[in-house]
Design an enzyme around this catalytic site. Structure first.
Site, PDB file in Angstrom:
ATOM      1  N   SER A 231      40.227  32.255  30.806  1.00  0.00           N
ATOM      2  CA  SER A 231      40.540  33.507  30.254  1.00  0.00           C
ATOM      3  C   SER A 231      42.133  34.284  30.491  1.00  0.00           C
ATOM      4  O   SER A 231      42.645  33.890  31.522  1.00  0.00           O
ATOM      5  CB  SER A 231      39.452  34.683  30.561  1.00  0.00           C
ATOM      6  OG  SER A 231      39.765  35.036  31.910  1.00  0.00           O
ATOM      7  N   ASP A 232      42.615  34.811  29.710  1.00  0.00           N
ATOM      8  CA  ASP A 232      43.876  35.699  30.034  1.00  0.00           C
ATOM      9  C   ASP A 232      43.349  36.436  30.745  1.00  0.00           C
ATOM     10  O   ASP A 232      42.144  36.846  30.922  1.00  0.00           O
ATOM     11  CB  ASP A 232      44.321  36.021  28.664  1.00  0.00           C
ATOM     12  CG  ASP A 232      46.016  36.460  29.079  1.00  0.00           C
ATOM     13  OD1 ASP A 232      46.433  36.684  30.181  1.00  0.00           O
ATOM     14  OD2 ASP A 232      46.837  36.513  28.044  1.00  0.00           O
ATOM     15  N   TRP A 233      44.278  37.167  31.582  1.00  0.00           N
ATOM     16  CA  TRP A 233      43.707  38.159  32.687  1.00  0.00           C
ATOM     17  C   TRP A 233      43.064  39.527  31.976  1.00  0.00           C
ATOM     18  O   TRP A 233      43.793  40.325  31.391  1.00  0.00           O
ATOM     19  CB  TRP A 233      45.121  38.552  33.515  1.00  0.00           C
ATOM     20  CG  TRP A 233      45.176  37.657  34.736  1.00  0.00           C
ATOM     21  CD1 TRP A 233      45.349  37.867  36.036  1.00  0.00           C
ATOM     22  CD2 TRP A 233      45.047  36.279  34.626  1.00  0.00           C
ATOM     23  NE1 TRP A 233      45.683  36.904  36.814  1.00  0.00           N
ATOM     24  CE2 TRP A 233      45.495  35.711  35.942  1.00  0.00           C
ATOM     25  CE3 TRP A 233      44.890  35.236  33.793  1.00  0.00           C
ATOM     26  CZ2 TRP A 233      45.599  34.288  36.624  1.00  0.00           C
ATOM     27  CZ3 TRP A 233      45.209  33.654  34.051  1.00  0.00           C
ATOM     28  CH2 TRP A 233      45.273  33.434  35.344  1.00  0.00           C
TER      29      TRP A 233
END
Length: 487
Positions: A231-233
């Site tokens: 996932s993106d952060w």
């Protein structure tokens, strides 16, 4: 595509070894692998031989508190139209990543430039799917040839920063297939990035991290991708994301996976098999990284003359002349008696912020460079003309004097506690008070992440009288004092 490991090195990442290791783990151990250990490391399980993998923000240099070579941005890479050059740039980026002790560089960004106000256009490659595919493939091949992994991002349709965490990109299947996915597809099939990073946004109403059509049906089943989806952060929103095809929730520690995922599996709300497959891919990533460690070690180098020369070569290659009416260019130094420079970035050493921020060994603004290049008799006038910032700029270095009263910069003290008690663990002079790169990071090794205190002290002297604005922004508790008064 066949999985490759360096010749003559250990082959931890074989299917049989990964499967054997997976069979030794219980469910909670498998689930632990699916969330970060902290902001920039995956979870390790020492008794199973699974080491942590360290990731670093890119994609134009290493986002760190220590200096690294700042390469021209993604939009410049695209403007070069030169895959061979970008493959060399990828190799240099990998060498710097390895020198800082990281295993994976979080790039390239191959989202399509679709709107001038998107916010991250500088970081991506172009508005053309074919060009982005060719440049992105060269980038990934270059980085991974030095034993450093990549993270192809942001999958997919990440078209704006404004409300990126809840906005939805609404589009037809034709637009998705012809505009937004081709670069990802080409890079996955021809360069095999170690990881793919899913985007913050929704796609036709469904978050990218929960989009089974995107992460499983297209990426894995149709394109044959066998790497890790991260996932993106902060872009994970539920435990069900693991069933959609998300393998790794970042940053750690777990927010939606971890105990919540275990509870969902125990109550048959989420398939145990989905967690099992995700854990297998995470083990393969860890072993793949360990297999390539000797290559990284051999390649490691940072801030070399070759790297800075290559950065300049890319900058020159990216220069694009749109029009030269009446052959006005080039301007001849001796003929210029006065020059007007208009724009808010002229006196700034401009680079992208956020995940693209790089602390460089030195910086030169366009205005400074012109003053050095032109004869002293030339009159140069600069006006900002407008502002392009939503928040105030960091205080310029030449405004700051440390608490000692000598030199330039500001004194900073780090305490390994919350209340500034005792003597500081580290005291030094820094060049600015813009520390966005510390998000999820320890600012110095001598303090623990999440439980430190920092104090900056010094003097501000502005070049001319007038009204000034000051702004304080921080994650955590912060106070600003001016002349010993808390403002």
């Amino acid at each position: 595509m066949p999985r490759r490991t360096p010749r003559g090195k250990s082959r931890l990442a074989t299917d049989s070894n990964v499967q054997r290791t997976l069979s030794r783990l219980n469910l909670l151990e498998k689930i632990s692998l699916l969330s970060g250990k902290d902001g920039w490391h995956t979870m390790d399980i020492p008794h199973a031989g699974i080491a942590s993998v360290a990731v670093a923000d890119g994609p134009h240099g290493i986002r760190s508190t220590e200096p690294s070579t700042m390469f021209p941005s993604g939009i410049s890479m695209g403007a070069s139209w030169d895959p061979h050059l970008i493959e060399r740039v990828g190799q240099a980026l990998a060498e710097e990543t390895a020198a800082r002790g990281y295993d994976i560089l979080l790039g390239p960004c191959v989202n399509i430039v679709r709107h001038p106000l998107a916010g991250r256009n500088f970081e991506t490659l172009s508005e053309d799917p074919y060009l982005s595919a060719q440049i992105g493939t060269a980038y990934v091949k270059g980085v991974q040839s030095r034993g450093v992994g990549t993270s192809l991002k942001h999958f997919a349709c990440n078209n704006q920063e404004h409300e990126r965490g809840r906005g939805s990109s609404e589009l037809s299947q034709r637009a998705l297939r012809e505009i937004y996915l081709p670069a990802f597809e080409t890079i996955v099939k021809h360069a095999s990035p170690w990881t793919v990073m899913c985007a913050y946004n929704r796609i036709n109403g469904t978050f990218a991290s929960e989009n089974r059509d995107l992460l499983t049906r297209i990426l894995r089943e149709e394109w044959g991708y066998d790497g890790v989806v991260v996932s993106d952060w902060g872009a994970t929103h539920s435990t069900h994301a693991v069933e959609a095809g998300l393998d790794l929730e970042m940053p750690g520690p777990a927010k939606h996976f971890g105990d919540f995922l275990a509870d969902a599996i125990y109550h048959w709300q989420v398939s145990e098999q989905a967690a099992h497959h995700a854990a297998r891919r995470m083990i393969h990533l860890a072993f793949r990284s360990q297999d390539h460690a000797p290559v990284r070690k051999k390649a490691a180098s940072i801030n070399t003359r070759a790297h800075t020369t290559l950065a300049r070569e890319l900058a020159e290659s990216a220069i694009t002349l749109l029009k030269n009416q009446n052959d006005t260019l080039p301007l001849h130094h001796a003929a210029i008696t006065s020059l007007a420079i208009v724009g808010p970035n002229a006196d700034q050493a401009v680079q992208g912020g956020g995940s693209s921020h790089v602390v460089s060994p030195y910086r030169t603004s366009p205005l400074e460079a012109l003053r050095k290049a032109l004869p002293k008799k030339t009159t140069i006038t600069h006006v900002a003309g407008c502002t392009n910032r939503t928040s105030l700029s960091p205080i310029p270095l030449d405004y700051l004097t440390p608490s000692s009263g000598k030199g330039q910069g500001i004194t900073v003290e780090f305490f390994d506690n919350h209340d500034f008690s005792g003597s500081p663990n580290v005291s030094r002079v820094d060049s600015n008070v813009n520390f966005g790169s510390w998000w999820f990071l320890q600012p110095v090794e001598e303090v623990k992440a999440g439980r430190y205190a920092i104090r900056w002290r010094g003097f501000i002297k502005v070049p001319e009288s007038g009204t000034r604005e000051m702004e304080l922004s921080a994650i955590g508790h912060a106070r600003m004092y001016l002349d010993n008064e808390c403002i």
